[in-house]
Design an enzyme around this catalytic site. Structure first.
Site, PDB file in Angstrom:
ATOM      1  N   HIS A  34       0.828  -1.211   0.000  1.00 17.00           N
ATOM      2  CA  HIS A  34       0.000   0.000   0.000  1.00 17.00           C
ATOM      3  C   HIS A  34       0.863   1.262   0.000  1.00 17.00           C
ATOM      4  CE1 HIS A  34      -4.040  -1.725   0.219  1.00 17.00           C
ATOM      5  NE2 HIS A  34      -3.453  -2.722   0.852  1.00 17.00           N
ATOM      6  N   ASP A  36       2.398   2.162  -3.157  1.00 16.72           N
ATOM      7  CA  ASP A  36       2.590   2.638  -4.534  1.00 16.72           C
ATOM      8  C   ASP A  36       1.667   3.808  -4.874  1.00 16.72           C
ATOM      9  OD1 ASP A  36       0.285   1.050  -4.739  1.00 16.72           O
ATOM     10  OD2 ASP A  36       0.902   0.100  -6.628  1.00 16.72           O
ATOM     11  N   SER A 129      -3.505 -11.320 -11.381  1.00 17.91           N
ATOM     12  CA  SER A 129      -3.932 -11.980 -12.617  1.00 17.91           C
ATOM     13  C   SER A 129      -4.441 -10.952 -13.626  1.00 17.91           C
ATOM     14  CB  SER A 129      -5.010 -13.027 -12.321  1.00 17.91           C
ATOM     15  OG  SER A 129      -6.062 -12.468 -11.566  1.00 17.91           O
ATOM     16  N   SER A 130      -5.054  -9.865 -13.157  1.00 19.87           N
ATOM     17  CA  SER A 130      -5.566  -8.883 -14.127  1.00 19.87           C
ATOM     18  C   SER A 130      -4.428  -8.108 -14.780  1.00 19.87           C
ATOM     19  CB  SER A 130      -6.601  -7.950 -13.491  1.00 19.87           C
ATOM     20  OG  SER A 130      -6.021  -7.181 -12.471  1.00 19.87           O
ATOM     21  N   ASP A 174       1.843  -3.412  -9.676  1.00 22.66           N
ATOM     22  CA  ASP A 174       1.604  -4.727 -10.274  1.00 22.66           C
ATOM     23  C   ASP A 174       2.063  -4.761 -11.733  1.00 22.66           C
ATOM     24  OD1 ASP A 174       0.388  -5.053  -7.850  1.00 22.66           O
ATOM     25  OD2 ASP A 174      -1.663  -5.027  -8.634  1.00 22.66           O
TER      26      ASP A 174
HETATM   27  C1  GLA Z   1      -3.020  -3.983  -5.289  1.00 16.20           C
HETATM   28  C2  GLA Z   1      -2.852  -2.800  -6.225  1.00 16.20           C
HETATM   29  C3  GLA Z   1      -1.411  -2.275  -6.182  1.00 16.20           C
HETATM   30  C4  GLA Z   1      -0.966  -2.011  -4.744  1.00 16.20           C
HETATM   31  C5  GLA Z   1      -1.269  -3.215  -3.851  1.00 16.20           C
HETATM   32  C6  GLA Z   1      -0.998  -2.935  -2.388  1.00 16.20           C
HETATM   33  O1  GLA Z   1      -2.249  -5.072  -5.728  1.00 16.20           O
HETATM   34  O2  GLA Z   1      -3.163  -3.183  -7.548  1.00 16.20           O
HETATM   35  O3  GLA Z   1      -1.319  -1.110  -6.977  1.00 16.20           O
HETATM   36  O4  GLA Z   1      -1.539  -0.842  -4.246  1.00 16.20           O
HETATM   37  O5  GLA Z   1      -2.624  -3.621  -3.970  1.00 16.20           O
HETATM   38  O6  GLA Z   1       0.365  -2.746  -2.172  1.00 16.20           O
END
Ligand code: GLA
Length: 388
Positions: A34, A36, A129-130, A174
């Site tokens: 949490h 990014d 996965s997305s 991600d």
């Molecule tokens: C999800 C979001 C990422 C990031 C994480 C938490 O995976 O897609 O952008 O914020 O949660 O670190």
């Protein structure tokens, strides 16, 4: 994944010969959760589980998708002449979103294609996965249409698909981790500047075990957006007195000096997670460079505790798995991974005790939660690629 079988399935589904096959990985995040969307550091890596795509070009504007993971959806038909989000396109919206954004940016995608996809990544389990599907589509388009676009740009477009097409307000981690993945390397990414460096992941006699809670993540999007708003609110209050652009600009000394501005226990806890987690990412990087896996394990544990008490995104299933992992001998550390509220956790486990670990943790989880967790050993892998 058996590629021959995928290609046979393509012929069976579309009645034509496949031309090319591609792969895009999923990701785990070692630490930096949490952060990014708060301009902080993250330390993710791409994994060998992911999504495969078999494709053949068409002479018309039609785009047809079929997923072996969602056979009940049948073939999903779309067209280059109308790339707007449509509910009926279901899972294919992640792929159509990538086409939509690239066309919007002026890239020439002038004919359609048939695409069969299949993944060995559990869907909706917090292993992205997305994002894997978005980057798979990006790589295919880059290759088929000779687009002058690099992997970093594909990652940024993948995030735009989530934000502007799907409507999930996620950060860049991600898509970046997947697009820039490198075998046996973690990626230390500054999500504010997008500067990054590879950090060798040498775990000696240890391996990363992914533990899937198999919990459905219904609340995830609303809770995720709630955390984002809380962080934005905290930033806004702090900016009255401190010149920071992101919550992660705040160092520990400033946290002590200025939290009185927040004057709210929830906002203080959220901010404390963000500030201390950001420091832990750099500490894990240093520990990895020094081959100090014990310290790395402690920092992973501290991350989970912070995500539980301060950020409140773990939940009973993740906590049960992680606590069970902590109790095992031969485990250096364990924490939840990704957005939370379900999904997966990771544990650093001695290789020769992995079977025992999965059996014991699995049993404890079943006793408390009432259904099974699933375990995978993570192999750190390269980013999206054509499979020849
Ligand atoms: C999800 C979001 C990422 C990031 C994480 C938490 O995976 O897609 O952008 O914020 O949660 O670190």
């Amino acid at each position: 994944m058996n590629i021959d079988n995928l290609q046979k399935q393509f012929v069976k589904t579309f009645g034509s010969q496949p031309q090319k096959t591609f792969f895009a990985p999923g990701r785990i995040n070692l630490i930096g959760e949490h952060l990014d969307y708060n301009g902080g550091y993250v330390l993710p890596c791409a994994i060998s589980l992911g999504t495969y795509g078999v494709v053949a070009q068409r002479n018309d504007q039609q785009i047809n998708f079929y997923s072996l993971n969602f056979p009940n959806s049948g073939i999903i038909h779309a067209s280059l002449t109308n790339l707007k989000y449509q509910v009926k396109h279901d899972w294919a919206n992640y792929l159509l979103g990538m086409i939509w954004i690239l066309v919007k940016q002026g890239y020439q995608i002038n004919h359609g294609f048939d695409l069969l996809i299949a993944g060995d990544l559990p869907n909706g389990a917090g292993l992205s996965s997305s994002a894997a599907v978005e980057l798979l589509m990006g790589k295919i388009l880059q290759n088929l249409f000779n687009l002058p676009i690099n992997n970093l740009e594909l990652a940024m477009n993948g995030q735009k698909v989530e934000n502007d097409y799907i409507g999930v307000n996620s950060g860049i981690m991600d898509q970046f981790a997947i697009a820039m993945g490198k075998q046996d390397q973690a990626i230390l990414l500054n999500t504010d500047t997008l500067q990054y460096q590879y950090v060798p992941l040498q775990l000696a006699e240890y391996a990363i075990v992914i533990m899937n809670t198999n919990k459905r993540r219904e609340l995830q999007t609303s809770k995720y957006n709630e955390r984002r708003h809380e962080c934005e609110h905290a930033l806004h209050l702090l900016q009255q007195d401190v010149a920071i652009h992101n919550l992660c600009d705040l160092n520990k000394a400033q946290f002590d000096e200025y939290t009185y501005l927040l004057n709210n226990d929830t906002l203080i806890r959220r901010t404390r997670h963000v500030v201390f987690e950001n420091q832990r990412v750099l500490q894990v990087q240093h520990a990895l460079m020094k081959h100090d896996l014990t310290t790395m394990g402690h920092l992973l544990n501290a991350s989970h505790i912070s995500l539980h008490y301060d950020y409140a995104v773990t939940g009973k299933e993740l906590d049960t798995l992680v606590a069970a992992a902590w109790q095992r001998k031969n485990v250096l550390g364990a924490r939840m991974c990704g957005a939370g509220f379900g999904g997966c956790a990771i544990a650093i486990v001695k290789q020769d005790s992995i079977d025992n670990f999965c059996q014991q943790v699995g049993q404890q989880y079943h006793e408390v939660i009432g259904y099974d967790a699933t375990f995978y050993v993570a192999h750190i892998a390269n980013g999206p690629q054509e499979i020849k």
